[in-house]
Structure formats: structure tokens, C-alpha cells
Design an enzyme around this catalytic site. Sequence first.
Site, PDB file in Angstrom:
ATOM      1  N   ASP A 140       0.840  -1.193   0.000  1.00  0.00           N
ATOM      2  CA  ASP A 140       0.000   0.000   0.000  1.00  0.00           C
ATOM      3  C   ASP A 140       0.877   1.245   0.000  1.00  0.00           C
ATOM      4  O   ASP A 140       1.965   1.228  -0.568  1.00  0.00           O
ATOM      5  CB  ASP A 140      -0.946  -0.050   1.217  1.00  0.00           C
ATOM      6  N   HIS A 219      -3.914   5.905   3.170  1.00  0.00           N
ATOM      7  CA  HIS A 219      -4.572   4.672   2.722  1.00  0.00           C
ATOM      8  C   HIS A 219      -3.920   3.424   3.329  1.00  0.00           C
ATOM      9  O   HIS A 219      -4.606   2.509   3.806  1.00  0.00           O
ATOM     10  CB  HIS A 219      -4.512   4.634   1.187  1.00  0.00           C
ATOM     11  N   SER A 552     -11.056  -1.270  -1.297  1.00  0.00           N
ATOM     12  CA  SER A 552      -9.784  -1.195  -0.555  1.00  0.00           C
ATOM     13  C   SER A 552      -9.971  -1.494   0.923  1.00  0.00           C
ATOM     14  O   SER A 552      -9.072  -1.993   1.580  1.00  0.00           O
ATOM     15  CB  SER A 552      -9.189   0.209  -0.659  1.00  0.00           C
TER      16      SER A 552
END
Length: 776
Positions: A140, A219, A552
Site C-alpha cells: 500500500d 490509505h 480497498s
Amino acid sequence: MASFLYISLPLFFLFFFSFLSNFHLLALSSDQRLKTFIFRVDSESKPSIFATHYHWYTSEFADPLQILHVYDTVFHGFSASVTPDHASYLSQHPSVLSVFEDRRRQLHTTRSPQFLGLRNQRGLWSESDYGSDVIIGVFDTGIWPERRSFSDVNLGPVPARWKGICEAGVKFTPKNCNKKLIGARFFLEGHEAAARSAGPISGINETIEFKSPRDADGHGTHTASTAAGRHSFGASMAGYAPGIAKGVAPKARLAAYKVCWKNSGCFDSDILAAFDAAVNDGVDVISISIGGGDGISSPYYLDPIAIGSYGAVSRGVFVSSSAGNDGPNLMSVTNLAPWLVTVGAGTIDRNFPADVILGNGHRLSGVSLYSGVPLNGKMFPLVYPGKSGVLSTSLCMENSLDPNMVRGKIVICDRGSSPRVAKGLVVKKAGGIAMILANGISNGEGLVGDAHLLPACAVGSDEGDAVKAYISSTPNPTATIDFKGTVVGIKPAPVVASFSGRGPNGLNPEILKPDLIAPGVNILAAWTDAVGPTGLDSDTRRTEFNILSGTSMACPHVSGAAALLKSAHPDWSPAAIRSAMMTTANTFDNLNRSMTDEATEKPSTPYDFGAGNLNLDRAMDPGLVYDITNNDYVNFLCGIGYSPKAIQVITRSPVTCPAKRPLPENLNYPSITALFPSLSVGATSMAFIRTVTNVGQPNAVYQPTIEAPKGTAVAVKPARLMFNQGMKKQSFIVTITANTRNLILDDSGAAFGSITWSDGKHLVRSPIVATQINPL
């Protein structure tokens, strides 16, 4: 034999030196712009004069300065910055199996553990000691290590088998790792090479990004803590979703592999290097919330996520991936390889409602995570700039709004083309008081909350039309927004998120994708301290937790679940773990009705949710599992028509396909898809072979319950499966018969059913899909 070797070696070196001289001439003469290419090389063909593959590659294929990564675990070969002509030339080398250009991919952007059926001290959490010795690798944007979610208090020593490192870089040292975050690496060679080829400004923008595993985007911190965050008391995002935040596997260890960079996406060459590193380091689970950003699925031998994940799965590593956020369009699901677990997104029973109150007294329901000064019931003038017919104005794009038109008013903006939170910033800069964000028909009624910088509320397509109709019919329209905070116990839930990637599988429709869904709407998890909750540069707020939506967010729920299952059942293969999740998944919501689709509010289908919504308590004890070996995957690849050379790109070792071509639909998958030729006349039958392994009580008898897709007849042989101490595996044949004229297909072009095996305690359910296909 000896004479053959005696002749062939001089010939090889003759070819090698002529190849080498041509290679240097080509490299010097071409004025084409450099691009990054990934080269799959047959590792067995390295001449013995070279000590390592790196020496071979730098001597024969590319200059050392051009080589970005050397791959030797999940993949054999290298990536390098060369001209397209040079890449084409190298592709003719007898040792090069394939060449593909590096591509940019995109990220698929705390009650959810309970909503999965997890409770403290019972079921999966207690039996697996919360996954304490399982290691999850997260690919990520990196990690913010100081967050409470990554505390190592009361954790035992790092598993002795761990071989990873904590890589130092900007604002990140080995001391940032601990017994929870046991490894961290970053991969930027592919990213920087792409930046160099794009123009004079190269590399990472260090004013907004860290050349280290530290997360500048948020994220990666969010997905890592969703999978395995520790218990954090008093968690919330500016008062929303208050309570205890925790990941699905709170005691599992984490390793962060930073392959995605702020505002720049993630490059295949770097992702492949991360797969290589993670498998060597010793991870048990890989979580990858990344997919193709162009809506096109490449064949598996040209797809580094498919290739890297095969290398991982073939070594016993479970790989969880996101289904993509291009729903509700059909065939929008990504990450299609059958060895990958493909996760779509559903809602949980928590929401953040906000009402738009119009001047005529009508209340329209929406959602919001706005946490600033409320409007307190005050009515403001209401304006829809899109009335002008100018698209950019209706979408509230940068510099599209006339301040004289919107100043002091509530502004309606249409969703699409720019980030939802960015539209609010445009309204605020133009002097607007608040924003109503209206869905278009493509998003339907699917809503996600955002931490807007001004009072703002998202509404569905129908409500958006109602507001616009009110404006058109009223000389002085007014409105206000009433923010209602956090509401739990929402019904129905789960609902398939409108954005979640949908089937059918665009590469191999005989394999149903997505595999299952998990919570992916309004998920609270840890956040970076580098940016505010909107991620906008102008957002100066800082928050320990943030609420995000996307597949996600769903993917790491399954990664955490896999860690718990792996911890409780160390001998289970990745396919067995996936099977346990799929065959025990729920297809009903909390009203005990079939799950619905957020976009249409109609019943959803396996094209939307796969086998159903993850139910961890039942996955712990599935009764039977559908296992799949590496050889089964090779036979599948032979069955879909790949050549041995193309298959070797994926599998690393040479393969020989059976003389009789295997049927791809006989891959031992926990779902069944029957593709009937649309031109067939009369009744057509298709037979599917499946094998189940008993992982429950040794002595058991299972009987099937069949729900046949409309217009088909389904038969199963044998009618009973009997297991005992010496008989743990049993095979059966499912025969589906249909006359294509009588098939009753729904809007997606398919009919759906299921087969469920039961021994009185376990229910082992597999979806059945029947559809028509036009023969090529």
C-alpha cells in the site's frame, strides 16, 4: 550427448557476443524515450560463466544503471529502463520468455469486526489467540507507525521464522518497528523511472511524500489497521463512529510494503519486487488493495499482480485483493486470477445520516461526516449551477463556479469527474455556505460519508432529482442541512455497495468473481498524521482515525480473517482458507431477506456478492473445503488455452500440458458457472467435477440441497458423501441441463442457484451460475 554440448556452447557464445555488440549499438543509436519494461527470463538458461543472474542481466541485456529490480522468488527476471526498440530486440533473445511494459495501477479506495460475527472470548477470536503469530504483509502507501493501532504492548516475541527488515529512510528508522510492526520496506525504482521518462522533473515530490515506509497518503495506515489494528479505546473521527477501534486480527504481526506513492499510483515493477521481498521475508498473508486503473483485465501472463500472487500462493501465502470500485457496471470486477481472493464491498449496520430540509418542508435523507459548526436549522438560498447546462459547472470543477451566483448559498453539485471532497472546496472558495452532493443515475442510491471542509451532505439520485425539481418550481428556493451523527443498528445490512466491482469475470467467465464481499463502506481505521481526513492539501485538520469507503477497505477485512483462520488451522492451504470463507458466507441481511443492491435497491446476485458476505464464526468450522493444488492451477491455465511458454511466465518452472485439454470449469473452485452456447438447439448438459475434503468430525455423512437456476435441471452424483477416519476426500459430479430457449435470465444475463451439502451441523454452500455465451 557430449558432442552435442561441445557444438552448442560455442554457438551459444557466438550468439551471445553478436547479441551483446548489437545490444550496445542499439542502445546508443536509438533516440527513443526510455520506458520501463519487465523481462521474464528462463532462469535455467544462465550461462555458467556468470556468477549471478544480476551479472548475466547486466552483461547481456541492459546497462547496470538501467536495471531497476532483479526478481528471483515469485518471478525470474528483471525490470529495466530501456527504449521500446531495445525491449523489442531483447524479446527475441532465446532466454526471454516475455516482455511487458510497466503500468501504473491505482488504489481501490469500528463496528465491522462484530458485524462479521466476531465477539470477544468466543468463536474465532478466542480459538486463534487473535492470530498472534501470523504475519500480514500490506502492499500500500506505507504506514504511520506511531498510531496506537500498531502498539506492541503484551505481544510475544517476533516469530523466529521472520527474515524481513525495517528499512530506514526519510523520517523512518528501524526503531519505528516493534513486535507489532515487524517489517517495513519501500519500492520506488519503477516510480522514479516513470517520472524520469515523463520529463525533467523526476522522482518523488519530497514536499508531500517521504522516501521511506512512512505513509504520506493515509490509505496504507487505514488498510493495515483494518486487517490487524490493536484495540484502541476512545476512537472516533471527529466524534463520528465513537467506540473501540480494532482490526480483524488484533494480535497478528504487520509488515508494510510501500509500493504506492501519494498522487502517483503504484507501478507493476515495484509491486512485483514487493511480492518477491514479502515471500522471502516470510509473510503468511498478503493484502493488496490495488488494481488496474483502465478497466481492462490483462491475461494473467501479462499481469504482475496475477504473476506475483501465483508465486506467493504456490508457496502457501494467502493473497487477498480488492474487486475494484467501478460498480455497479457489469463485468467491472478486477483481480480475476483464480488463485487470488477477490473481495467486493458491502455496508455495515452503522451510518452517518444527514437530512436536507427544503423550504417547502420536505426532508430528504443523505449522509455526511461533516464535523464543523452546524447550520442550526437556518435556511439559506439554494442554487444549482448545473441549470446552465455547462457540465463542468454542474460537477463543481475547479474554477467553474461564479462567486456572484453561489455566494452565501447552499450549492448543489453533481457527483463525478473530481473527488467528492474537492467539490466542497470549490464551493467554499467561491463563497458558498454549504453543498448538497447529488448522485447521478450511475451511482443510484449508493452513498458514502466524507469529512467535508464545509457543511455538506451526499444524497442519492432520486433525492438529487427532487432537490433540482424543487429549485425549478420555486422562485426563491431555500434549504438547510441537519447533521445527525452516528446511528447504529441500521437495517437492512449488509447491502452490496453500489461502487463494488461486479461480475461476470471478463477474462474467464467460468470462474465466478468476486469471490465474496466484506465491510467496505464508512470503515473507521487509523490514519496518517501527514494529511487531513479529506487528503486535500488545504485540509489542515489532523485525526488519529478516519472513515473511508471502497473495496480497498473490504480487502483487509478478508486479510485479517485469513490470519485468524491460518492461526487456528496452520495446515490449511490458501485455497482451503478461501473455501472456508466462501462456503460459509451469508447471502441474507439482518432482516433475514436476500441481500439487496445499494444501486438499484433490488435483490443482488452472485455477480454482485460472489458467495456472500464474510461470516467469520462459521468459517472457523466449515465442515468441508474445496482444496486446489499448484498442479490444478496449471491444468486450468492449459484448459484456457495458454501455451506452455505463457504458463511458465506465471509458474516459473517449465510445464507440460496434458494431451487431452483439461476443462477449465473443472478447477476445484467453491462455485460453479455453466456457460451454455447460445446457438445450441434443444437440451444441453454440462458436468462439473468437484472434490471436497472433510475438516470437521472424522465420521460424517453429507447430503445435498439443490436450488436450480431458473430454466435448468441440476443433478448430483453420488447423492451422499460418506467420510471416516481413512476417507477424508470425496468427489462428486454436478450435471446442469438447460435448453437455452427456456433459460430465464435476469438483467445481468444469468440465472442463479446453489448447491449446499449438510451433515446436520454444517452448511457448505456453493453458488451456481447459468448463462449463455456466444462461441468465438
